[in-house]
Design a protein around this motif. Structure first.
Motif, mmCIF file in Angstrom:
data_model
loop_
_atom_site.group_PDB
_atom_site.id
_atom_site.type_symbol
_atom_site.label_atom_id
_atom_site.label_comp_id
_atom_site.label_asym_id
_atom_site.label_seq_id
_atom_site.Cartn_x
_atom_site.Cartn_y
_atom_site.Cartn_z
ATOM 1 N N LEU A 82 -11.721 -0.745 -5.742
ATOM 2 C CA LEU A 82 -12.354 0.566 -5.907
ATOM 3 C C LEU A 82 -12.860 1.105 -4.573
ATOM 4 O O LEU A 82 -12.747 2.305 -4.289
ATOM 5 N N THR A 83 -13.418 0.225 -3.756
ATOM 6 C CA THR A 83 -13.908 0.650 -2.442
ATOM 7 C C THR A 83 -12.758 1.083 -1.545
ATOM 8 O O THR A 83 -12.861 2.085 -0.820
ATOM 9 N N THR A 84 -11.644 0.352 -1.600
ATOM 10 C CA THR A 84 -10.478 0.707 -0.787
ATOM 11 C C THR A 84 -9.911 2.056 -1.203
ATOM 12 O O THR A 84 -9.552 2.891 -0.360
ATOM 13 N N VAL A 85 -9.809 2.285 -2.507
ATOM 14 C CA VAL A 85 -9.315 3.574 -2.994
ATOM 15 C C VAL A 85 -10.233 4.699 -2.529
ATOM 16 O O VAL A 85 -9.774 5.770 -2.114
ATOM 17 N N ALA A 86 -11.555 4.456 -2.585
ATOM 18 C CA ALA A 86 -12.500 5.472 -2.126
ATOM 19 C C ALA A 86 -12.283 5.804 -0.652
ATOM 20 O O ALA A 86 -12.295 6.984 -0.256
ATOM 21 N N GLU A 87 -12.064 4.782 0.176
ATOM 22 C CA GLU A 87 -11.837 5.009 1.601
ATOM 23 C C GLU A 87 -10.549 5.791 1.829
ATOM 24 O O GLU A 87 -10.483 6.681 2.688
ATOM 25 N N ALA A 147 -1.686 16.557 -4.173
ATOM 26 C CA ALA A 147 -1.581 15.385 -5.043
ATOM 27 C C ALA A 147 -0.569 14.389 -4.506
ATOM 28 O O ALA A 147 -0.766 13.169 -4.608
ATOM 29 N N ALA A 148 0.522 14.898 -3.943
ATOM 30 C CA ALA A 148 1.527 13.993 -3.378
ATOM 31 C C ALA A 148 0.946 13.180 -2.235
ATOM 32 O O ALA A 148 1.185 11.964 -2.128
ATOM 33 N N ARG A 149 0.157 13.827 -1.363
ATOM 34 C CA ARG A 149 -0.459 13.089 -0.249
ATOM 35 C C ARG A 149 -1.456 12.049 -0.765
ATOM 36 O O ARG A 149 -1.507 10.918 -0.262
ATOM 37 N N ILE A 150 -2.234 12.431 -1.762
ATOM 38 C CA ILE A 150 -3.220 11.497 -2.313
ATOM 39 C C ILE A 150 -2.528 10.292 -2.941
ATOM 40 O O ILE A 150 -2.925 9.139 -2.726
ATOM 41 N N ASN A 151 -1.484 10.554 -3.717
ATOM 42 C CA ASN A 151 -0.781 9.454 -4.384
ATOM 43 C C ASN A 151 -0.135 8.514 -3.370
ATOM 44 O O ASN A 151 -0.150 7.289 -3.555
ATOM 45 N N ARG A 152 0.445 9.079 -2.314
ATOM 46 C CA ARG A 152 1.062 8.216 -1.301
ATOM 47 C C ARG A 152 0.029 7.295 -0.664
ATOM 48 O O ARG A 152 0.300 6.118 -0.398
ATOM 49 N N ALA A 153 -1.152 7.833 -0.409
ATOM 50 C CA ALA A 153 -2.196 7.017 0.224
ATOM 51 C C ALA A 153 -2.726 5.952 -0.733
ATOM 52 O O ALA A 153 -2.890 4.780 -0.358
ATOM 53 N N VAL A 154 -2.998 6.340 -1.983
ATOM 54 C CA VAL A 154 -3.598 5.404 -2.938
ATOM 55 C C VAL A 154 -2.628 4.304 -3.325
ATOM 56 O O VAL A 154 -3.014 3.147 -3.531
ATOM 57 N N GLU A 155 -1.334 4.620 -3.420
ATOM 58 C CA GLU A 155 -0.359 3.671 -3.946
ATOM 59 C C GLU A 155 0.127 2.653 -2.920
ATOM 60 O O GLU A 155 0.950 1.808 -3.235
ATOM 61 N N GLU A 156 -0.373 2.745 -1.686
ATOM 62 C CA GLU A 156 -0.025 1.700 -0.719
ATOM 63 C C GLU A 156 -0.637 0.365 -1.154
ATOM 64 O O GLU A 156 -1.715 0.319 -1.747
ATOM 65 N N ASP A 157 0.070 -0.717 -0.852
ATOM 66 C CA ASP A 157 -0.388 -2.045 -1.278
ATOM 67 C C ASP A 157 -1.769 -2.354 -0.705
ATOM 68 O O ASP A 157 -2.076 -2.024 0.445
ATOM 69 N N ILE A 158 -2.606 -2.986 -1.540
ATOM 70 C CA ILE A 158 -3.942 -3.425 -1.129
ATOM 71 C C ILE A 158 -3.908 -4.950 -1.019
ATOM 72 O O ILE A 158 -3.617 -5.652 -2.004
ATOM 73 N N VAL A 159 -4.187 -5.464 0.152
ATOM 74 C CA VAL A 159 -4.158 -6.913 0.392
ATOM 75 C C VAL A 159 -5.590 -7.441 0.360
ATOM 76 O O VAL A 159 -6.445 -6.986 1.128
ATOM 77 N N LEU A 160 -5.839 -8.392 -0.542
ATOM 78 C CA LEU A 160 -7.154 -9.004 -0.685
ATOM 79 C C LEU A 160 -7.068 -10.474 -0.315
ATOM 80 O O LEU A 160 -6.070 -11.152 -0.597
ATOM 81 N N ASP A 161 -8.119 -10.997 0.307
ATOM 82 C CA ASP A 161 -8.113 -12.394 0.757
ATOM 83 C C ASP A 161 -8.029 -13.370 -0.409
ATOM 84 O O ASP A 161 -7.408 -14.435 -0.297
ATOM 85 N N ASP A 162 -8.652 -13.031 -1.533
ATOM 86 C CA ASP A 162 -8.723 -13.964 -2.656
ATOM 87 C C ASP A 162 -7.578 -13.808 -3.644
ATOM 88 O O ASP A 162 -7.552 -14.488 -4.679
ATOM 89 N N VAL A 163 -6.645 -12.896 -3.362
ATOM 90 C CA VAL A 163 -5.526 -12.667 -4.281
ATOM 91 C C VAL A 163 -4.227 -12.938 -3.530
ATOM 92 O O VAL A 163 -4.027 -12.457 -2.409
ATOM 93 N N ASP A 164 -3.336 -13.703 -4.165
ATOM 94 C CA ASP A 164 -2.109 -14.123 -3.491
ATOM 95 C C ASP A 164 -1.121 -12.983 -3.282
ATOM 96 O O ASP A 164 -0.376 -12.980 -2.292
ATOM 97 N N VAL A 165 -1.052 -12.036 -4.188
ATOM 98 C CA VAL A 165 -0.062 -10.959 -4.099
ATOM 99 C C VAL A 165 -0.782 -9.637 -3.828
ATOM 100 O O VAL A 165 -1.938 -9.459 -4.224
ATOM 101 N N PRO A 166 -0.107 -8.708 -3.142
ATOM 102 C CA PRO A 166 -0.724 -7.393 -2.907
ATOM 103 C C PRO A 166 -0.983 -6.661 -4.226
ATOM 104 O O PRO A 166 -0.230 -6.796 -5.188
#
Length: 694
Positions: free
Chosen positions: A314-319, A356-375
């Motif tokens: 949620l924090t990453t999406v906000a940023e 909306a297209a710009r927002i979706n492109r930014a939000v839909e990029e993979d989020i990499v978390l240290d505690d999760v094995d897959v993006p």
């Protein structure tokens, strides 16, 4: 945090009574201020006098330069005793326009040897007056200056012009005018230079002087004020911290719902006042879009990765949202996985598509978390309302945006706009999405064609393909009843592909007889911003066997502003293959001239709004004239659309348009009728043309 004036005054009185040291400091500062102010007054007076002298010297120099310019390039007469010729007056008018418009001078006059005014840049004072000793249009100082100029010396002084509230100071300068060949005195140049810039410079210098004096006073009470400043600062920090916590989301640090609603109200106030919203230097927007953005299926994602990682998402999406929008926009955290946005200047569905297209492109990029094995990859849905079209009340706008968001969720659409006129949020309208997909597959679409008539010859060399939908229950539907739905749901690509292929296939039949005929197809904003559009066009050309040069793609001006870099890349690819490009509805958007000059455009279409009103509105006529001249200067064909009368057509021909289009000639016709119309309306000089096969 806003403090009422009464409470603020009370706090100041309490502070004054509790701080005896502060009272002593203020008294000492007031006593010390007297000699400092006296010194500053003397320095300021000297500085002002120096600047006035500098302005007078600048006036003398400017008058000498202009006098030399006039005698070298503008005048042909030996003397100004008999006035100036028409040719000389025309030259002087052009010089006056340049000098006055640049703000260098206010006006200038030419006086003959007897001081009669023979030319004035503003047309004032032209008369045959008395001799120098009796001249009534010169005061004492000016008369002395002009006599000095007659002796060959430029001179200047500061005088007041006008009267009452219009009284202003100018630098009045006089310089002799000499014939460049005989060096004889021709007359005198009188120049008025605005004194305001010099006064502004003087005021700036005085401000610096006052700043220096203020700095000295500051040093006197700095030690005594340090403790009070520290205490006040701590109070302000504490109050600001409490206020921030009350108005911001604890997780994302974005404005919360209360502050978001307040921002909506503030934006609505700007919209209602009619001044528009400031978007940047020289740019204002009339309205704004309020967007509710909700992540899709985040509950399942949160359960899978855990609450802490969910908070990180949620924090990453906000940023990402904050980084995607502009500084004038607002992003808010409304709790959980719901976000709110205010997009200033976004007033139409086609504009929100790009955002909306710009927002979706930014939000839909993979989020990499240290505690999760897959993006982690998340997507979102948006419900949109526009102010003022959908209202200006914050509560109403949020409710309607929530309705649009609900429809987006239930219809699995990324974006749904709440539109009272089109009822795009209505489930019945959304049911048409599935029907449209079936309609494309079941060959329910139809193409009508409207000719572009070359001017002034009257020959038709291009027809514009316009799509219709023969709905099994609703009858023949116009594009505005289903194309917006196609753009919102992704069906626009299938629709564009069908129109391209059908129009080009029909064109290959017509070109067996009319090998110079071309066909125009409209391209939506969403399609233009897809990098695979060129391949779609090339596939249609290959499938039908049509030549690339026989296809004209019409692009709306608004499509260029959403993502100009991507649109420019697509257009370069198409133009390089030989496809012709036309800019449709030009005049209602905000395309810059530099952008227009860089694009590979072949045609410019004047928007019908200006064409239809050009006989009644001088502004519209001026716009049409400017667009025609602009198009020709950029080597483009200029087409006027929306021609509805012979009078408008005649006016357009006078302006030099290359082609015209509109109901004055014919409404769009089916393929079985359009070529018969073209044959029947072919100019007499081209009667050898036969109607092509249908």
């Amino acid at each position: 945090m806003t403090i009422p004036m009464g409470a603020l005054w009370l706090r100041l009185r309490q502070w004054w009574g509790l701080h005896a040291g502060a009272r002593f400091f203020v008294t000492l500062a007031a006593i010390s201020l007297v000699p400092v102010v006296a010194l500053g007054t003397v320095m300021a007076t000297q500085y002002r006098t120096e600047l006035r002298d500098r302005g007078v010297a600048q006036g003398r120099l400017q008058a000498a330069l202009i006098s030399r310019l006039i005698t070298d390039t503008q005048l042909e007469s030996v003397t100004l005793k008999d006035g100036v010729t028409v040719r000389e007056r025309s030259r002087l008018d052009r010089l006056a326009d340049t000098q006055v418009d640049s703000g260098v001078i206010s006006r200038f006059r030419l006086r003959g040897p007897d001081l009669r005014i023979v030319y004035s840049s503003d047309g004032s004072g032209l008369r045959y007056g008395p001799a120098v000793g009796d001249s009534t249009d010169l005061d004492g100082q000016s008369a002395a200056d002009v006599l000095t100029a007659l002796k060959g010396e430029p001179t200047a002084s500061i005088v007041k012009t006008g009267s009452g509230d219009q009284n202003t100071e100018v630098i009045e300068a006089f310089a002799p005018l000499y014939n460049v060949l005989t060096h004889d005195l021709m007359g005198v140049l009188q120049v008025e230079l605005p004194y305001a810039p010099i006064a502004a410079q003087m005021n700036a210098g005085l401000h610096q002087l006052y700043l220096a004096l203020g700095t000295g006073l500051l040093m006197l009470y700095l030690v005594l004020a340090a403790l009070v400043w520290w205490f006040t600062r701590e109070l302000a920090r504490t109050a600001a911290r409490f206020e921030h916590q009350a108005l911001h989301d604890a997780l994302t640090d974005l404005p919360n719902k209360a502050l978001f609603a307040d921002r909506i109200s503030q934006t609505a106030t700007l919209v209602e006042r009619g001044g528009g919203i400031h978007l940047g230097p020289g740019r204002r927007g009339g309205g704004a879009a309020v967007v509710l953005f909700n992540l899709d299926g985040f509950r399942d994602t949160n359960e899978a990765i855990g609450p802490l990682n969910g908070d990180a998402v949620l924090t990453t999406v906000a940023e990402r949202l904050r980084d995607t929008v502009r500084a004038v926009d607002t992003v808010a955290g409304l709790g959980g996985d719901l976000y709110g946005l205010i997009l200033a200047g976004v007033e139409k569905p086609d504009q929100i598509e790009a955002a909306a297209a710009r927002i979706n492109r930014a939000v839909e990029e993979d989020i990499v978390l240290d505690d999760v094995d897959v993006p982690i990859r998340v997507t979102g849905s948006m419900g949109v309302v526009f102010m003022p079209r959908n209202g200006t009340n914050a509560e109403v706008l949020l409710d309607r945006a929530d309705v649009a968001l609900h429809v987006a969720k239930t219809s699995h659409s990324k974006l749904v706009c709440y539109d009272d006129e089109q009822n795009n949020y209505d489930p019945d309208r959304l049911a048409m999405i599935g029907q449209l997909r079936a309609g494309i597959d079941n060959d329910e679409l139809r193409l009508h064609y409207q000719p572009k008539i070359d001017q002034p010859g009257g020959r038709v060399t291009c027809v514009e393909a316009l799509v219709r939908w023969q709905h099994p229950d609703r009858g023949l539907l116009s594009p505005d009843q289903f194309v917006p739905l196609a753009e919102q749901t992704g069906l626009i690509d299938d629709l564009t592909r069908w129109v391209l292929t059908t129009a080009l296939r029909q064109l290959t039949v017509w070109r067996r007889v009319r090998d110079d005929l071309t066909v125009a197809v409209n391209i939506s904003e969403r399609s233009l911003n897809h990098l695979d559009l060129p391949q779609m066009v090339f596939d249609a050309l290959n499938e039908t066997g049509a030549a690339a040069s026989s296809l004209v793609l019409e692009i709306t001006e608004g499509a260029l502003t959403s993502d100009p870099d991507r649109a420019g890349l697509v257009m370069q690819h198409l133009s390089g293959a030989g496809v012709q490009l036309s800019l449709d509805d030009f005049g209602e958007g905000f395309t810059s001239l530099s952008t227009l000059a860089e694009l590979p455009l072949n045609e410019l279409k004047v928007d019908r709004i200006f064409v239809q009103d050009m006989l009644n509105g001088p502004n519209d006529a001026a716009i049409v004239r400017s667009v025609v001249e602009l198009g020709h200067n950029l080597n483009m064909t200029v087409v006027a659309e929306g021609v509805e009368s012979a009078e408008i057509l005649a006016a357009l021909n006078e302006l030099g348009v290359n082609a015209a289009q509109g109901y004055f000639f014919t409404p769009p016709l089916p393929s079985t009728e359009i070529m018969d119309w073209i044959s029947a309306n072919t100019p007499a000089t081209m009667n050898g043309d036969e109607p092509p096969p249908q």
